[in-house]
Enzyme design. Structure first.
Site, PDB file in Angstrom:
ATOM      1  N   MET A 148      -0.533   1.141   5.134  1.00  0.00           N
ATOM      2  CA  MET A 148      -1.417   1.424   6.268  1.00  0.00           C
ATOM      3  C   MET A 148      -2.430   0.318   6.463  1.00  0.00           C
ATOM      4  O   MET A 148      -2.822  -0.333   5.504  1.00  0.00           O
ATOM      5  CB  MET A 148      -2.203   2.708   5.994  1.00  0.00           C
ATOM      6  CG  MET A 148      -1.559   3.948   6.525  1.00  0.00           C
ATOM      7  SD  MET A 148      -2.688   5.321   6.343  1.00  0.00           S
ATOM      8  CE  MET A 148      -2.117   5.979   4.808  1.00  0.00           C
ATOM      9  N   SER A 207       0.855  -1.185   0.000  1.00  0.00           N
ATOM     10  CA  SER A 207       0.000   0.000   0.000  1.00  0.00           C
ATOM     11  C   SER A 207       0.891   1.233   0.000  1.00  0.00           C
ATOM     12  O   SER A 207       1.750   1.363  -0.862  1.00  0.00           O
ATOM     13  CB  SER A 207      -0.952  -0.039   1.209  1.00  0.00           C
ATOM     14  OG  SER A 207      -1.895   1.013   1.116  1.00  0.00           O
ATOM     15  N   THR A 208       0.743   2.106   0.984  1.00  0.00           N
ATOM     16  CA  THR A 208       1.508   3.349   1.039  1.00  0.00           C
ATOM     17  C   THR A 208       3.010   3.072   0.965  1.00  0.00           C
ATOM     18  O   THR A 208       3.538   2.305   1.761  1.00  0.00           O
ATOM     19  CB  THR A 208       1.189   4.104   2.356  1.00  0.00           C
ATOM     20  OG1 THR A 208      -0.218   4.193   2.489  1.00  0.00           O
ATOM     21  CG2 THR A 208       1.820   5.481   2.357  1.00  0.00           C
ATOM     22  N   HIS A 254      -2.558  -1.395  -3.321  1.00  0.00           N
ATOM     23  CA  HIS A 254      -3.715  -0.518  -3.133  1.00  0.00           C
ATOM     24  C   HIS A 254      -3.532   0.691  -4.041  1.00  0.00           C
ATOM     25  O   HIS A 254      -2.678   1.534  -3.787  1.00  0.00           O
ATOM     26  CB  HIS A 254      -3.824  -0.051  -1.681  1.00  0.00           C
ATOM     27  CG  HIS A 254      -4.088  -1.148  -0.713  1.00  0.00           C
ATOM     28  ND1 HIS A 254      -3.886  -0.990   0.639  1.00  0.00           N
ATOM     29  CD2 HIS A 254      -4.559  -2.405  -0.874  1.00  0.00           C
ATOM     30  CE1 HIS A 254      -4.224  -2.115   1.251  1.00  0.00           C
ATOM     31  NE2 HIS A 254      -4.626  -2.985   0.357  1.00  0.00           N
ATOM     32  N   ASP A 283      -4.782  -4.905   6.083  1.00  0.00           N
ATOM     33  CA  ASP A 283      -5.045  -5.761   4.931  1.00  0.00           C
ATOM     34  C   ASP A 283      -3.867  -6.713   4.741  1.00  0.00           C
ATOM     35  O   ASP A 283      -2.711  -6.307   4.810  1.00  0.00           O
ATOM     36  CB  ASP A 283      -5.269  -4.914   3.674  1.00  0.00           C
ATOM     37  CG  ASP A 283      -5.812  -5.719   2.509  1.00  0.00           C
ATOM     38  OD1 ASP A 283      -6.438  -6.768   2.749  1.00  0.00           O
ATOM     39  OD2 ASP A 283      -5.627  -5.271   1.365  1.00  0.00           O
TER      40      ASP A 283
END
Length: 190
Positions: free
Chosen positions: A127, A6-7, A34, A130
């Site tokens: 973050m 993600s991030t 993501h 998940d």
């Protein structure tokens, strides 16, 4: 090989696939990042350049085979299923999971059902939580999970969640993940 991010993920993914080299020819690499639609095709282009291997968005129904780097298209969940005794990609438009679409858990959980103990998953920077539920499914089927360490993560939410849940066989800095993958995954070593 399954990877969730993600991030901070695009940079971490480029670092990871860029150091896997020819080992990618021994196994399929399935990635959930993501990211919204349209951006995942750009990510695929960057990963192809970084790895020197073809990388693209996954297509519904395609057979998964070694040498592929497939990315979940933005806005769709990517799963793996077995059809005619072959692993295939299943894309769906179901609601967000863990507030994400695509989400990592559907990929990890479905792959655990298809490949069992042959599954290796990597949870990179990001973050939230998940990937934790899917990682638990992988470990329950005797697969392995590696998490990126806190120092090299932009955000240690997802990898931290998996590590704190006791699901990791290793928590490593980003530059040590690829050599570990190459050592762990089967196939001809060059």
């Amino acid at each position: 090989l399954l990877i969730g991010a993600s991030t901070g993920g695009p940079h971490a993914l480029a670092t990871l696939v860029g150091t896997l080299g020819g080992a990618v020819d021994r196994f399929a690499v399935l990635i959930t990042q993501h990211m919204p639609a349209t951006f995942t095709s750009i990510l695929a282009e960057h990963l192809a350049r970084a790895s020197g291997r073809p990388a693209r968005e996954a297509r519904d129904g395609e057979v998964v085979s070694p040498g592929m780097i497939l990315i979940a298209p933005g806005g769709r969940h990517m799963r793996v299923a077995r059809r005619d005794n072959r692993p295939v990609i299943v894309l769906d438009d179901s609601p967000p999971i863990n507030y994400c679409k695509p989400a990592i858990d559907p990929l990890f959980s479905s792959a655990a059902n298809v490949w069992g103990g042959s599954t290796l998953a990597v949870v990179l920077t990001g973050m939230g939580v998940d990937g934790t539920r899917g990682a638990a499914d992988i470990v329950a089927r005797r697969g392995s999970v590696i998490a990126q360490d806190e120092t090299t993560s932009v955000v240690w939410g997802m990898p931290g969640s998996v590590a704190h849940a006791g699901l990791c066989s290793a928590v490593l800095p980003i530059d040590l993940i690829a050599p570990t993958i190459i050592r762990l995954l089967p196939g001809e070593r060059k």
